[in-house]
Design an enzyme around this catalytic site. Structure first.
Site, PDB file in Angstrom:
ATOM      1  N   TRP A 101       0.830  -1.207   0.000  1.00 25.14           N
ATOM      2  CA  TRP A 101       0.000   0.000   0.000  1.00 25.14           C
ATOM      3  C   TRP A 101       0.861   1.252   0.000  1.00 25.14           C
ATOM      4  CZ3 TRP A 101      -4.344  -1.247  -1.841  1.00 25.14           C
ATOM      5  CH2 TRP A 101      -4.963  -2.453  -1.493  1.00 25.14           C
ATOM      6  N   ASP A 169      -1.371   6.676   6.553  1.00 22.08           N
ATOM      7  CA  ASP A 169      -2.403   5.744   6.107  1.00 22.08           C
ATOM      8  C   ASP A 169      -2.592   4.756   7.253  1.00 22.08           C
ATOM      9  OD1 ASP A 169      -3.953   3.741   5.051  1.00 22.08           O
ATOM     10  OD2 ASP A 169      -2.651   3.296   3.338  1.00 22.08           O
ATOM     11  N   LYS A 193     -11.666  -2.008   7.190  1.00 25.49           N
ATOM     12  CA  LYS A 193     -10.784  -2.923   7.910  1.00 25.49           C
ATOM     13  C   LYS A 193     -11.192  -3.005   9.383  1.00 25.49           C
ATOM     14  CE  LYS A 193      -8.301  -3.409   4.158  1.00 25.49           C
ATOM     15  NZ  LYS A 193      -7.368  -2.411   3.689  1.00 25.49           N
TER      16      LYS A 193
HETATM   17  C1  LIG Z   1      -6.830  -1.913   2.328  1.00 22.22           C
HETATM   18  C2  LIG Z   1      -5.814  -0.867   2.389  1.00 22.22           C
HETATM   19  C3  LIG Z   1      -5.761   0.184   1.448  1.00 22.22           C
HETATM   20  C4  LIG Z   1      -6.688   0.246   0.265  1.00 22.22           C
HETATM   21  O1  LIG Z   1      -7.970   0.557   0.659  1.00 22.22           O
HETATM   22  P1  LIG Z   1      -9.154   0.740  -0.401  1.00 22.22           P
HETATM   23  O2  LIG Z   1     -10.214   1.290   0.479  1.00 22.22           O
HETATM   24  O3  LIG Z   1      -9.444  -0.616  -0.945  1.00 22.22           O
HETATM   25  O4  LIG Z   1      -8.695   1.674  -1.449  1.00 22.22           O
HETATM   26  C5  LIG Z   1      -4.812   1.169   1.615  1.00 22.22           C
HETATM   27  N1  LIG Z   1      -3.936   1.135   2.636  1.00 22.22           N
HETATM   28  C6  LIG Z   1      -3.935   0.143   3.555  1.00 22.22           C
HETATM   29  C7  LIG Z   1      -2.945   0.150   4.667  1.00 22.22           C
HETATM   30  C8  LIG Z   1      -4.873  -0.878   3.458  1.00 22.22           C
HETATM   31  O5  LIG Z   1      -4.896  -1.868   4.359  1.00 22.22           O
END
Ligand SMILES: *Cc1c(COP(=O)(O)O)cnc(C)c1O
Length: 356
Positions: A101, A169, A193
């Site tokens: 990511w 993030d 998540k």
């Molecule tokens: C799942 C995830 C993403 C991507 O998320 P989307 O909502 O599918 O775009 C980005 N960063 C991390 C750390 C993730 O776990």
């Protein structure tokens, strides 16, 4: 609970939030309409949006300098929106490359300005979190990923500091433990998540991050649009925001400190078994082990399909590792009960005995 849900995302949610949401689908606040059928401009929904934003601020201990937004397009859209809004064309952004990511975020930032990848563990298949570097003080911002969902590594209490604005993030560990959230000028997280269903992305941003680039920003991409209209410039993902609000209420009720304690207990229980069990081993540096996504493989890979079937018979779902690591990944998000972790540990112990 019918199964032990170890999915990486979308993932398990608190049952009381899901039950309340199910009722609201049929009738929301005794309005005679379901939550899927109400106007996003209704008083009732504005109250949901306000409460959800206020809960994020309260749970993170953020001051009024921060604006909380519920946006669409996933965390992946933030990879692009952040540099679009905050990285001047001739400027530089600093990124720590700790996984898939983070790498995707870097790729997008390069479309808008210079990127300085200050540290990377790519050469060791992202099995650890690089440390001991100094963040330059002349860049637009420093971006890191607090939990690496795919590789199963996580910053513990060792998040680097920087004199420039910091951005995180936090998609896969947001509100799973206490953090010094105010250390960051911007935080973003896809809800699916740990904080809700797919469809909403939470952003907390200081307004001081904005207005520093000269390029023209399309209306929907400009954070100021969404700040000005309270995440209601266009139709927000009503149901996702509602379930996120219910999940945030649950986090508040449980207490972030207690959630953190339980998450640590769950992760410790599983890692202890991985380390003890002669058939399994972890895939990451011990000090960087994620509490949220526990990756492990078998010493004898030819037994992995057997164990997958064995776990499946015991109603365990979502244990297959990501294709870039293989083996197994157990995601232990907030709503996963300690009983599910115990069930997995017992399965690992019984499987070991069956092979002895
Ligand atoms: C799942 C995830 C993403 C991507 O998320 P989307 O909502 O599918 O775009 C980005 N960063 C991390 C750390 C993730 O776990």
């Amino acid at each position: 609970m019918k199964v032990h849900n170890f999915n990486a995302g979308p993932a398990i949610l608190p049952q009381e939030a899901v039950q309340e949401a199910a009722k609201a689908v049929l009738d929301f606040n005794n309005s005679g309409m379901g939550i899927l059928e109400i106007s996003h401009r209704s008083k009732d929904f504005i109250a949901v949006m306000d409460e959800a934003s206020a809960l994020v601020k309260e749970l993170c201990g953020l001051s009024d300098e921060y604006k909380v937004l519920f946006l669409q397009g996933g965390a992946s859209t933030q990879f692009m929106m952040l540099p679009y809004n905050c990285l001047p064309q001739d400027g530089t952004a600093v990124y720590a490359d700790t996984g898939t990511w983070a790498n995707k975020a870097i790729k997008e930032a390069k479309l808008f300005g210079n990127v300085n990848v200050i540290a990377s563990s790519k050469d060791s298949n992202y099995s650890f979190i690089p440390k001991g570097y100094e963040v330059p003080n002349d860049a637009a911002y420093f971006h890191l990923t607090t939990n690496n969902t795919i590789y199963g590594t996580q910053y513990q209490d060792n998040i680097p500091t920087a004199s420039i604005p910091m951005v995180a993030d936090m998609s896969s560990d947001f509100l799973s433990r206490r953090r010094n959230f105010s250390q960051f000028d911007m935080i973003y997280a896809g809800a699916q998540k740990n904080v809700g269903p797919a469809g909403a992305t939470i952003v907390a941003i200081k307004e001081s991050m904005l207005g520093k680039v000269n390029r023209t920003i399309p209306t929907m991409i400009d954070y100021r649009t969404h700040i000005k209209d309270g995440s209601m410039f266009n139709t927000p993902p009503v149901f996702s925001v509602y379930v996120a609000m219910l999940t945030l209420r649950w986090i508040k009720k449980m207490g972030l400190e207690n959630i953190e304690k339980t998450n640590l207990e769950k992760a410790t229980m599983l890692y202890n078994e991985i380390d003890r069990n002669s058939l399994f081993k972890g895939t990451t540096a011990v000090e960087d082990r994620s509490w949220m996504n526990v990756n492990f493989v078998m010493n004898n890979p030819s037994l992995e399909d057997d164990f997958k079937a064995y776990a499946k018979e015991r109603n365990m779902i979502g244990l297959a590792g990501h294709r870039s690591v293989g083996g197994f990944r157990a995601s232990l998000y907030n709503a996963l009960s300690i009983d599910s972790v115990k069930a997995l540990v017992e399965a690992m112990q019984e499987f070991e005995k069956s092979k002895a």
